[in-house]
Motif scaffolding. Structure first.
Motif, PDB file in Angstrom:
ATOM      1  N   GLY A 213       0.767  -1.301   0.072  1.00 46.04           N
ATOM      2  CA  GLY A 213       0.056  -0.100   0.064  1.00 46.04           C
ATOM      3  C   GLY A 213       0.868   1.184  -0.061  1.00 46.04           C
ATOM      4  O   GLY A 213       0.678   2.169  -0.701  1.00 46.04           O
ATOM      5  N   ILE A 214       1.801   1.198   0.712  1.00 47.91           N
ATOM      6  CA  ILE A 214       2.896   2.558   0.854  1.00 47.91           C
ATOM      7  C   ILE A 214       3.585   2.671  -0.117  1.00 47.91           C
ATOM      8  O   ILE A 214       3.663   3.796  -1.063  1.00 47.91           O
ATOM      9  N   LEU A 266      -6.481  11.599 -11.749  1.00 47.18           N
ATOM     10  CA  LEU A 266      -6.681  10.164 -11.974  1.00 47.18           C
ATOM     11  C   LEU A 266      -5.689   9.462 -11.211  1.00 47.18           C
ATOM     12  O   LEU A 266      -6.087   8.027 -10.860  1.00 47.18           O
ATOM     13  N   ALA A 267      -4.410   9.651 -10.772  1.00 46.78           N
ATOM     14  CA  ALA A 267      -3.184   9.123 -10.280  1.00 46.78           C
ATOM     15  C   ALA A 267      -3.624   8.678  -8.785  1.00 46.78           C
ATOM     16  O   ALA A 267      -3.533   7.564  -8.322  1.00 46.78           O
ATOM     17  N   GLU A 268      -4.403   9.848  -8.151  1.00 44.51           N
ATOM     18  CA  GLU A 268      -4.810   9.896  -6.795  1.00 44.51           C
ATOM     19  C   GLU A 268      -6.182   8.677  -6.613  1.00 44.51           C
ATOM     20  O   GLU A 268      -6.134   7.945  -5.838  1.00 44.51           O
ATOM     21  N   ILE A 269      -7.026   8.744  -7.620  1.00 51.02           N
ATOM     22  CA  ILE A 269      -8.006   7.792  -7.804  1.00 51.02           C
ATOM     23  C   ILE A 269      -7.640   6.331  -8.096  1.00 51.02           C
ATOM     24  O   ILE A 269      -7.886   5.602  -7.304  1.00 51.02           O
ATOM     25  N   GLY A 270      -6.758   6.256  -8.956  1.00 49.65           N
ATOM     26  CA  GLY A 270      -6.395   4.949  -9.144  1.00 49.65           C
ATOM     27  C   GLY A 270      -5.428   4.457  -8.129  1.00 49.65           C
ATOM     28  O   GLY A 270      -5.708   3.245  -7.573  1.00 49.65           O
ATOM     29  N   SER A 271      -4.782   5.108  -7.502  1.00 50.14           N
ATOM     30  CA  SER A 271      -4.024   4.618  -6.212  1.00 50.14           C
ATOM     31  C   SER A 271      -4.755   4.393  -5.137  1.00 50.14           C
ATOM     32  O   SER A 271      -4.478   3.317  -4.327  1.00 50.14           O
ATOM     33  N   GLY A 272      -5.948   5.167  -4.997  1.00 50.48           N
ATOM     34  CA  GLY A 272      -6.959   4.838  -3.688  1.00 50.48           C
ATOM     35  C   GLY A 272      -7.606   3.513  -4.001  1.00 50.48           C
ATOM     36  O   GLY A 272      -7.687   2.915  -3.052  1.00 50.48           O
ATOM     37  N   TRP A 273      -7.867   3.372  -5.306  1.00 51.69           N
ATOM     38  CA  TRP A 273      -8.815   2.084  -5.504  1.00 51.69           C
ATOM     39  C   TRP A 273      -7.771   0.830  -5.611  1.00 51.69           C
ATOM     40  O   TRP A 273      -8.301  -0.290  -4.765  1.00 51.69           O
ATOM     41  N   LEU A 274      -6.507   0.828  -5.913  1.00 51.31           N
ATOM     42  CA  LEU A 274      -5.648  -0.164  -5.770  1.00 51.31           C
ATOM     43  C   LEU A 274      -5.450  -0.320  -4.238  1.00 51.31           C
ATOM     44  O   LEU A 274      -5.492  -1.754  -3.846  1.00 51.31           O
ATOM     45  N   LYS A 276      -7.201   0.523  -1.745  1.00 51.86           N
ATOM     46  CA  LYS A 276      -8.412  -0.326  -0.911  1.00 51.86           C
ATOM     47  C   LYS A 276      -8.531  -1.711  -1.298  1.00 51.86           C
ATOM     48  O   LYS A 276      -8.816  -2.439  -0.340  1.00 51.86           O
ATOM     49  N   ARG A 277      -8.135  -2.011  -2.585  1.00 57.19           N
ATOM     50  CA  ARG A 277      -8.392  -3.627  -2.900  1.00 57.19           C
ATOM     51  C   ARG A 277      -7.177  -4.304  -2.039  1.00 57.19           C
ATOM     52  O   ARG A 277      -7.306  -5.397  -1.658  1.00 57.19           O
ATOM     53  N   ILE A 278      -6.045  -3.710  -2.017  1.00 48.55           N
ATOM     54  CA  ILE A 278      -4.979  -4.594  -1.501  1.00 48.55           C
ATOM     55  C   ILE A 278      -5.098  -4.482   0.291  1.00 48.55           C
ATOM     56  O   ILE A 278      -4.810  -5.585   0.799  1.00 48.55           O
TER      57      ILE A 278
END
Lengths: 282, 275
Positions: A213-214, A266-274, A276-278
């Motif tokens: 995550g980090i 976009l990067a923030e949304i993408g990284s937030g989604w990833l 959350k999944r992890i």
């Protein structure tokens, strides 16, 4: 909090105490500190010669300038192939910088974590100092230094981002390492495992998810920084920003800024989604 | 990750093994793709883009590094005032950032926002906007609005801090204990009294801790605001750079390090005193 516990433990009859909002040492110190901060603020306002009325005026003025000079963003400029290539290169730099940064910061964080460091005398201060100094210097300054030594281009930008990521991820990693359960570590140590084995079998399984995550978050922040390293010759889209601002091509600047904001979102949304999944895989 | 929810089916163990094999193949594919991506990035950015001729090999780099390492100590007495200026800019920027983040946090906290459909998304959007624009871009925008000087630097630092401070504050407001708020409402407190006596005491420790943390970060941000003529160590840095006095540049970088170390010590004690 302290006065309550002391009055509870001391068998002082409550009737003798006169309650007052003012408590002798604490309140005095607090007032003194607040007064000192206010005095410092007042002094800095006069010293830096700041016209307070201009602070509130800055925002209407900013809106006015954005509306009149920047307004029709020159979208043709940013759909140019050269510019799109620089966007791609910004992305590449952030990926590489983030990757190298994370790879370098894991061993540093291991040294800089108080509970599992190799040696408290030498390795711990070394790790702390390495992480702190790469964090303390702004990425802009790193970029300028690397550009001076290595010349313009993406190598300098990537290295600057790497150092930036070492500081950013190293701090988070070592905080994470300091919070682990020491039971498995002691168990492995007691059966004679060497530090590397302890790290691999007792530490890594506990922090793997958090580290992933980090690492993703680090990439997100690195991308944000990568959009401006080009401003100082580090390659990528920042170079276009510098060129257009210096030539006062405001509508083009506006277009580039829009692209940057959009990509960062976009990067923030993408990284937030990833992330959350992890986090769910835990 | 070794213990996964194995699909319980009629096939039992075989199905479990197949599931495990699929997982392993997936993991390998992920690793292979990442390696290929990174290798391509490496090739495209570093091998292809770098001007190896200009760098002049290890000797050329060594020569430049040597000029950096010969520290110009004569500059030291001239750094004290700029360091203080940087500290002042960081402090003013943080305070201004707090002032700006008050309404943003109020709008962006779901339980106290004035309107869920207009102000709440607005507050959230302002938080993201503040964080996503780099401080250099903020500084450039404010230079256009208020001209060169310390003010655009301070405003840029303030705008950049709004996102973090207001996000943490809004989260703290969302997590408060609602009982004191209800109690104050029940005895007839007005909106302001509810805020001042019901909400503020509950979130104050968190906010002060956050502000101290942000102040610490803002020191390093204001150290580059010399770019917009905002004085401080940043201006000395850019001047030394323009004069190619690399020994002086190193000294300025060291001064920034020392300043941040001092800031970290102060914030450590301040946080201890608050919490």
């Amino acid at each position: 909090m302290m006065p309550v516990t002391t009055t509870a433990t001391h068998s002082m009859p409550a009737a003798n105490r006169k309650w007052s909002r003012y408590r002798h040492p604490e309140s005095t110190i607090r007032f003194a500190v607040i007064l000192a901060i206010l005095a410092f603020l007042g002094y800095s306002i006069t010293y830096l010669n700041i016209d307070l009325s201009r602070i509130l005026g800055a925002f209407p003025r900013l809106v006015e300038i954005l509306a009149t000079r920047y307004f029709p963003p020159d979208m043709n400029y940013v759909s140019d192939a050269d510019f799109l290539r620089s966007v791609l290169r910004t992305l590449e730099m952030s990926l590489l910088g983030g990757f190298f940064g994370v790879v370098c910061s894991i061993p540093l964080a291991w040294l800089a974590a108080r509970n599992i460091t190799v040696s408290k005398r030498i390795a711990y201060p070394f790790g702390r100092f390495a992480i702190m100094s790469s964090r303390s210097i702004h990425e802009t300054i790193w970029t300028i230094l690397f550009v001076t030594v290595l010349g313009f281009g993406m190598l300098a930008g990537t290295l600057a981002l790497t150092v930036f990521c070492v500081g950013f991820a190293g701090k988070l990693f070592s905080d994470e390492l300091e919070a682990i359960d020491m039971g498995p570590v002691e168990a492995l140590r007691s059966v004679g495992a060497n530090p590397l084995q302890v790290f691999q079998y007792a530490v890594l399984p506990q922090v793997r998810v958090a580290f992933t995550g980090i690492a993703i978050y680090t990439w997100d922040v690195a991308f944000r920084a990568a959009t401006v390293v080009g401003f100082f010759g580090g390659g990528g889209m920042g170079w276009y920003l510098k060129r257009t601002t210096q030539q006062m091509e405001s509508t083009r600047v506006a277009a580039i800024l829009l692209v940057i904001i959009g990509l960062v979102l976009l990067a923030e949304i993408g990284s937030g989604w990833l992330r959350k999944r992890i986090g769910k895989m835990r | 990750m070794s213990i996964t929810a194995a699909p319980v089916s009629a096939h039992g163990f075989d199905a479990y093994l197949a599931h495990k094999r699929r997982r392993r193949i997936n993991n390998w594919l992920l690793v292979a793709c990442s390696v290929a991506l990174l290798a391509w990035c490496f090739w495209d950015t570093i091998m292809f883009d770098t001007d190896w001729q200009r760098m002049g090999g290890a000797l050329g780099i060594g020569g430049t590094l040597e000029r950096f390492l010969l520290i110009d100590w004569s500059l030291l007495p001239k750094l004290l005032v700029p360091a203080l200026e940087t500290l002042m800019m960081a402090t003013l920027g943080t305070i201004l950032g707090c002032v700006f983040s008050l309404p943003v946090a109020w709008f962006g906290a779901a339980n106290v926002t004035p309107s869920k459909y207009f102000f709440y998304p607005l507050g959230r959007f302002l938080m993201v906007l503040s964080r996503s624009i780099h401080e250099i871009i903020w500084a450039l925008l404010f230079v256009g609005a208020v001209g060169l000087g310390a003010l655009p630097g301070i405003l840029a630092v303030a705008m950049r801090s709004v996102g973090f401070i207001s996000k943490i504050t809004a989260e703290a407001i969302e997590n408060i204990d609602p009982k004191p708020v209800e109690a104050i409402r029940a005895v007839g407190g007005n909106q302001f009294q509810v805020m001042y006596y019901g909400i503020v005491p509950q979130i104050l420790p968190v906010i002060i801790g956050t502000i101290i943390f942000e102040w610490d970060i803002n020191i390093r941000r204001s150290a580059i605001m010399g770019l917009v003529g905002a004085g401080g160590l940043g201006l000395v840095f850019f001047r030394q750079m323009a004069m190619f006095n690399y020994g002086g540049v190193t000294l300025v970088v060291l001064a920034v390090l020392v300043l941040i170390a001092i800031g970290e010590v102060i914030s450590h004690y301040a946080r201890k005193a608050v919490i």
